[in-house]
Design a protein around this motif. Structure first.
Motif, mmCIF file in Angstrom:
data_model
loop_
_atom_site.group_PDB
_atom_site.id
_atom_site.type_symbol
_atom_site.label_atom_id
_atom_site.label_comp_id
_atom_site.label_asym_id
_atom_site.label_seq_id
_atom_site.Cartn_x
_atom_site.Cartn_y
_atom_site.Cartn_z
ATOM 1 N N ILE A 24 53.099 39.377 30.591
ATOM 2 C CA ILE A 24 52.124 38.287 30.618
ATOM 3 C C ILE A 24 52.814 36.760 30.577
ATOM 4 C CG2 ILE A 24 49.846 37.558 30.177
ATOM 5 C CD1 ILE A 24 49.517 39.995 28.631
ATOM 6 N N ALA A 48 48.709 41.990 38.254
ATOM 7 C CA ALA A 48 47.325 41.559 37.928
ATOM 8 C C ALA A 48 47.519 40.049 37.675
ATOM 9 C CB ALA A 48 46.791 42.136 36.768
ATOM 10 N N THR A 49 46.367 39.352 38.052
ATOM 11 C CA THR A 49 46.130 37.909 37.437
ATOM 12 C C THR A 49 44.867 38.048 36.516
ATOM 13 O OG1 THR A 49 46.655 37.417 39.806
ATOM 14 C CG2 THR A 49 45.432 35.866 38.513
ATOM 15 N N LEU A 50 45.076 37.369 35.551
ATOM 16 C CA LEU A 50 44.259 37.315 34.474
ATOM 17 C C LEU A 50 43.176 36.076 34.257
ATOM 18 C CD1 LEU A 50 46.492 38.641 31.437
ATOM 19 C CD2 LEU A 50 44.795 40.000 32.961
ATOM 20 N N ASP A 85 40.272 36.184 31.536
ATOM 21 C CA ASP A 85 39.318 37.505 31.338
ATOM 22 C C ASP A 85 39.854 38.313 30.101
ATOM 23 O OD1 ASP A 85 37.688 39.686 31.532
ATOM 24 O OD2 ASP A 85 38.626 40.598 33.383
ATOM 25 N N GLU A 138 38.781 40.775 28.288
ATOM 26 C CA GLU A 138 38.780 42.391 28.153
ATOM 27 C C GLU A 138 40.116 42.682 28.916
ATOM 28 O OE1 GLU A 138 35.829 40.999 29.090
ATOM 29 O OE2 GLU A 138 35.159 41.104 27.015
ATOM 30 N N THR A 139 40.300 42.223 30.103
ATOM 31 C CA THR A 139 41.583 42.548 30.882
ATOM 32 C C THR A 139 42.835 42.189 30.075
ATOM 33 O OG1 THR A 139 40.200 42.208 32.901
ATOM 34 C CG2 THR A 139 42.622 42.741 32.962
ATOM 35 N N ALA A 140 42.860 41.221 29.462
ATOM 36 C CA ALA A 140 44.025 40.620 28.835
ATOM 37 C C ALA A 140 44.194 41.694 27.613
ATOM 38 C CB ALA A 140 43.923 39.381 28.181
ATOM 39 N N GLU A 167 43.339 44.626 27.426
ATOM 40 C CA GLU A 167 43.675 46.066 27.763
ATOM 41 C C GLU A 167 45.093 45.932 28.216
ATOM 42 O OE1 GLU A 167 42.804 48.286 32.154
ATOM 43 O OE2 GLU A 167 41.036 47.306 30.987
ATOM 44 N N TRP A 168 45.642 44.985 28.870
ATOM 45 C CA TRP A 168 47.124 44.897 29.131
ATOM 46 C C TRP A 168 47.965 44.800 27.928
ATOM 47 C CZ3 TRP A 168 49.498 46.429 33.162
ATOM 48 C CH2 TRP A 168 49.082 46.347 34.566
ATOM 49 N N LYS A 196 48.296 48.103 26.676
ATOM 50 C CA LYS A 196 49.329 49.047 27.370
ATOM 51 C C LYS A 196 50.839 48.692 27.170
ATOM 52 C CE LYS A 196 45.954 49.607 31.237
ATOM 53 N NZ LYS A 196 45.837 49.317 32.817
#
Length: 88
Positions: A4, A35-37, A52, A54-56, A58-59, A62
């Protein structure tokens, strides 16, 4: 390795950055991001960090590794604390 990191946009001497998830072997701006956060404007300070959450998280879950700058921004915004909570 997936990272990231910041991708630079904006005019000369007036940068604006996108917070992206990208392969570390690709160039900073030339490689296509996974992806773009969100985005960040350093002239306006930490208040301009639009991510975002939740997406951050999540990544990060992962296995994406934040760069030192992103880790610092995420700590100030409280995203790293939410990630630590989600691991429990």
């Amino acid at each position: 390795m997936i990272k990231i990191r910041l991708a630079r946009l904006g005019a000369k001497k007036n940068p604006v950055y996108r917070v992206v998830v990208a392969d570390s072997h690709n160039a900073r701006n030339n490689g296509r991001p996974v992806a773009t956060l969100g985005q960040y404007d350093p002239a306006k300070g930490i208040e301009s960090l639009n991510v975002d959450v939740e997406t951050a998280v999540e990544w990060l879950g992962k296995g994406a590794q934040p760069t030192d700058t992103i880790r610092s921004l995420f700590k100030k915004a409280g995203i790293m604390a939410k990630f630590e909570e989600s691991k429990k």
